[in-house]
Design a protein around this motif. Structure first.
Motif, PDB file in Angstrom:
ATOM      1  N   SER A 151      41.229  45.493  49.083  1.00  0.00           N
ATOM      2  CA  SER A 151      40.246  44.415  48.907  1.00  0.00           C
ATOM      3  C   SER A 151      40.390  43.724  47.564  1.00  0.00           C
ATOM      4  CB  SER A 151      38.828  44.961  49.058  1.00  0.00           C
ATOM      5  OG  SER A 151      38.444  45.702  47.924  1.00  0.00           O
ATOM      6  N   ALA A 152      41.010  44.425  46.586  1.00  0.00           N
ATOM      7  CA  ALA A 152      41.261  43.830  45.266  1.00  0.00           C
ATOM      8  C   ALA A 152      42.628  43.157  45.190  1.00  0.00           C
ATOM      9  CB  ALA A 152      41.143  44.906  44.188  1.00  0.00           C
ATOM     10  N   GLY A 153      43.332  43.123  46.301  1.00  0.00           N
ATOM     11  CA  GLY A 153      44.619  42.431  46.343  1.00  0.00           C
ATOM     12  C   GLY A 153      45.831  43.337  46.270  1.00  0.00           C
ATOM     13  N   GLY A 154      45.612  44.658  46.179  1.00  0.00           N
ATOM     14  CA  GLY A 154      46.725  45.593  46.099  1.00  0.00           C
ATOM     15  C   GLY A 154      47.482  45.457  44.782  1.00  0.00           C
ATOM     16  N   TYR A 155      48.683  45.984  44.767  1.00  0.00           N
ATOM     17  CA  TYR A 155      49.535  45.898  43.572  1.00  0.00           C
ATOM     18  C   TYR A 155      50.164  44.504  43.503  1.00  0.00           C
ATOM     19  CZ  TYR A 155      49.292  50.999  43.076  1.00  0.00           C
ATOM     20  OH  TYR A 155      48.866  52.286  42.896  1.00  0.00           O
ATOM     21  N   LYS A 169      49.366  38.102  29.774  1.00  0.00           N
ATOM     22  CA  LYS A 169      48.856  37.637  31.062  1.00  0.00           C
ATOM     23  C   LYS A 169      47.641  38.452  31.489  1.00  0.00           C
ATOM     24  CE  LYS A 169      50.141  36.855  35.890  1.00  0.00           C
ATOM     25  NZ  LYS A 169      51.234  36.865  36.897  1.00  0.00           N
ATOM     26  N   LEU A 170      47.704  39.757  31.299  1.00  0.00           N
ATOM     27  CA  LEU A 170      46.593  40.617  31.703  1.00  0.00           C
ATOM     28  C   LEU A 170      45.331  40.325  30.894  1.00  0.00           C
ATOM     29  CD1 LEU A 170      45.469  43.019  33.303  1.00  0.00           C
ATOM     30  CD2 LEU A 170      46.366  44.515  31.511  1.00  0.00           C
ATOM     31  N   LYS A 212      39.004  47.467  28.643  1.00  0.00           N
ATOM     32  CA  LYS A 212      39.100  46.205  27.920  1.00  0.00           C
ATOM     33  C   LYS A 212      40.177  46.229  26.840  1.00  0.00           C
ATOM     34  CE  LYS A 212      34.178  45.335  28.677  1.00  0.00           C
ATOM     35  NZ  LYS A 212      32.845  45.175  28.031  1.00  0.00           N
ATOM     36  N   LYS A 213      40.639  47.423  26.467  1.00  0.00           N
ATOM     37  CA  LYS A 213      41.661  47.528  25.423  1.00  0.00           C
ATOM     38  C   LYS A 213      42.900  48.302  25.867  1.00  0.00           C
ATOM     39  CE  LYS A 213      38.375  47.158  21.595  1.00  0.00           C
ATOM     40  NZ  LYS A 213      37.825  47.803  20.366  1.00  0.00           N
ATOM     41  N   ARG A 214      42.710  49.262  26.769  1.00  0.00           N
ATOM     42  CA  ARG A 214      43.833  50.093  27.205  1.00  0.00           C
ATOM     43  C   ARG A 214      43.665  50.463  28.673  1.00  0.00           C
ATOM     44  NH1 ARG A 214      44.005  55.103  23.313  1.00  0.00           N
ATOM     45  NH2 ARG A 214      45.587  55.750  24.825  1.00  0.00           N
ATOM     46  N   CYS A 215      44.759  50.866  29.306  1.00  0.00           N
ATOM     47  CA  CYS A 215      44.711  51.261  30.713  1.00  0.00           C
ATOM     48  C   CYS A 215      43.850  52.509  30.874  1.00  0.00           C
ATOM     49  CB  CYS A 215      46.128  51.517  31.228  1.00  0.00           C
ATOM     50  SG  CYS A 215      46.192  51.892  32.994  1.00  0.00           S
ATOM     51  N   TYR A 242      46.757  46.063  35.940  1.00  0.00           N
ATOM     52  CA  TYR A 242      46.282  44.810  36.531  1.00  0.00           C
ATOM     53  C   TYR A 242      45.390  45.104  37.746  1.00  0.00           C
ATOM     54  CZ  TYR A 242      46.769  39.834  37.867  1.00  0.00           C
ATOM     55  OH  TYR A 242      46.550  38.520  38.164  1.00  0.00           O
ATOM     56  N   LEU A 243      45.788  46.099  38.547  1.00  0.00           N
ATOM     57  CA  LEU A 243      44.994  46.479  39.713  1.00  0.00           C
ATOM     58  C   LEU A 243      43.636  47.030  39.289  1.00  0.00           C
ATOM     59  CD1 LEU A 243      44.524  47.081  42.703  1.00  0.00           C
ATOM     60  CD2 LEU A 243      45.850  49.196  42.405  1.00  0.00           C
ATOM     61  N   TRP A 244      43.613  47.945  38.318  1.00  0.00           N
ATOM     62  CA  TRP A 244      42.329  48.520  37.887  1.00  0.00           C
ATOM     63  C   TRP A 244      41.419  47.439  37.308  1.00  0.00           C
ATOM     64  CZ3 TRP A 244      44.050  51.818  40.717  1.00  0.00           C
ATOM     65  CH2 TRP A 244      45.126  52.663  40.466  1.00  0.00           C
ATOM     66  N   THR A 245      42.004  46.459  36.619  1.00  0.00           N
ATOM     67  CA  THR A 245      41.208  45.363  36.055  1.00  0.00           C
ATOM     68  C   THR A 245      40.502  44.588  37.158  1.00  0.00           C
ATOM     69  OG1 THR A 245      42.704  45.153  34.159  1.00  0.00           O
ATOM     70  CG2 THR A 245      41.323  43.249  34.683  1.00  0.00           C
ATOM     71  N   ARG A 246      41.215  44.266  38.211  1.00  0.00           N
ATOM     72  CA  ARG A 246      40.617  43.519  39.321  1.00  0.00           C
ATOM     73  C   ARG A 246      39.596  44.366  40.074  1.00  0.00           C
ATOM     74  NH1 ARG A 246      45.962  42.956  40.356  1.00  0.00           N
ATOM     75  NH2 ARG A 246      45.688  43.654  42.519  1.00  0.00           N
TER      76      ARG A 246
END
Length: 273
Positions: A170-174, A227-228, A151-154, A184-188
């Motif tokens: 399944s999460a949309g890839g990169y 954006k993220l 929620k605050k850092r990668c 962005y990928l790890w967030t999704r």
């Protein structure tokens, strides 16, 4: 390790990278205590003769994917992911050095925990020329800690991760997001409930040069952050108060702070000596 789970290694290289670093990176991949089942290298646009000469040295051990022009890391990794034959994929950057037992440690973890989707580890940052240790980057280890940290850092050192290809797709890839495709990928993936973990061991020695911290600044990079975190807010992963606080700090560090001071902040406040 007998009858281990087969896996692919995914790398990308483009024209501005150094041939000697690519050679050392590939050597570290193929000299592992547990050898990869295949190594996919994406040539992201035309390469220099020096880089091409390194690829020739390893041509019998590489699955080469060539893009006609430079498309950026996110697109290159997606194209490479299509060429990966195995359900587990290990990321590796073309200028870093993998620890000799990196893949052995990660495969053992995946075989022990069948629910695991993404597994990273610690990084030792080294001077790009001298290879002298600069600092360590260690991150939380468990799934709950990592989801909160996200929620605050990668939550991952991208160059250390091994993941299930099916879960990433399944999460949309990169997806393109300036210098933040992985975060962005790890967030999704977190939003979908996939299980995360980090190993405490150093899995990669990562080169850091003068431009490294400069890339973590500028208004364009801040807009990627906006954006993220807007995505996180809109998807109820963080609240409005956290959103405002995080972006305020990042605006200060990424746009107002001088480059030399930003380098000190990243190295001293966010890394371990």
């Amino acid at each position: 390790m007998n009858n281990y789970t087969p896996f692919s290694v995914l790398m990308s290289v483009y024209a501005k990278e150094k041939a000697s670093w690519l050679k050392e990176s590939l050597e570290s991949v193929f000299e592992q205590t547990l050898k990869p089942s295949e190594a996919v290298l994406v040539a992201d646009g035309p390469l220099t003769p020096e880089l091409e000469s390194v690829i020739v040295l390893f041509k019998d051990r590489l699955k080469l994917v060539r893009l006609p022009k430079n498309m950026g890391l996110g697109t290159a990794l997606n194209e490479g992911l299509k060429a990966c034959s195995y359900p587990l994929v290990a990321r590796m950057d073309s200028d870093d050095i993998a620890a000799p037992n990196r893949f052995e440690l990660q495969i053992a973890a995946f075989e022990q925990d069948k629910e695991l989707s993404v597994l990273g580890g610690a990084v030792e940052e080294i001077d790009s020329l001298t290879k002298k240790k600069i600092c360590f980057r260690r991150l939380p280890l468990g799934d709950g800690e990592l989801k909160n940290f996200l929620k605050k850092r990668c939550p991952f050192n991208h160059m250390t991760v091994m993941f299930k290809k099916e879960d990433v797709l399944s999460a949309g890839g990169y997806l393109h997001l300036h210098y933040m495709e992985d975060y962005y990928l790890w967030t999704r993936m977190a939003e979908k409930g996939f299980k995360f973990a980090n190993l405490p061991q150093i899995l990669v020695r990562a080169r850091v040069d003068a431009a490294f911290y400069g890339r973590r600044g500028g208004f364009g990079y801040f807009l990627s952050n906006k954006k993220l975190y807007s995505y996180m807010k809109d998807h109820a992963m963080i609240g409005l108060k956290d959103y405002i606080y995080i972006l305020s700090v990042r605006f200060l560090v990424q746009t107002l702070m001088p480059g030399f001071l930003r380098a000190w902040f990243y190295r001293e406040a966010l890394r371990k000596q």
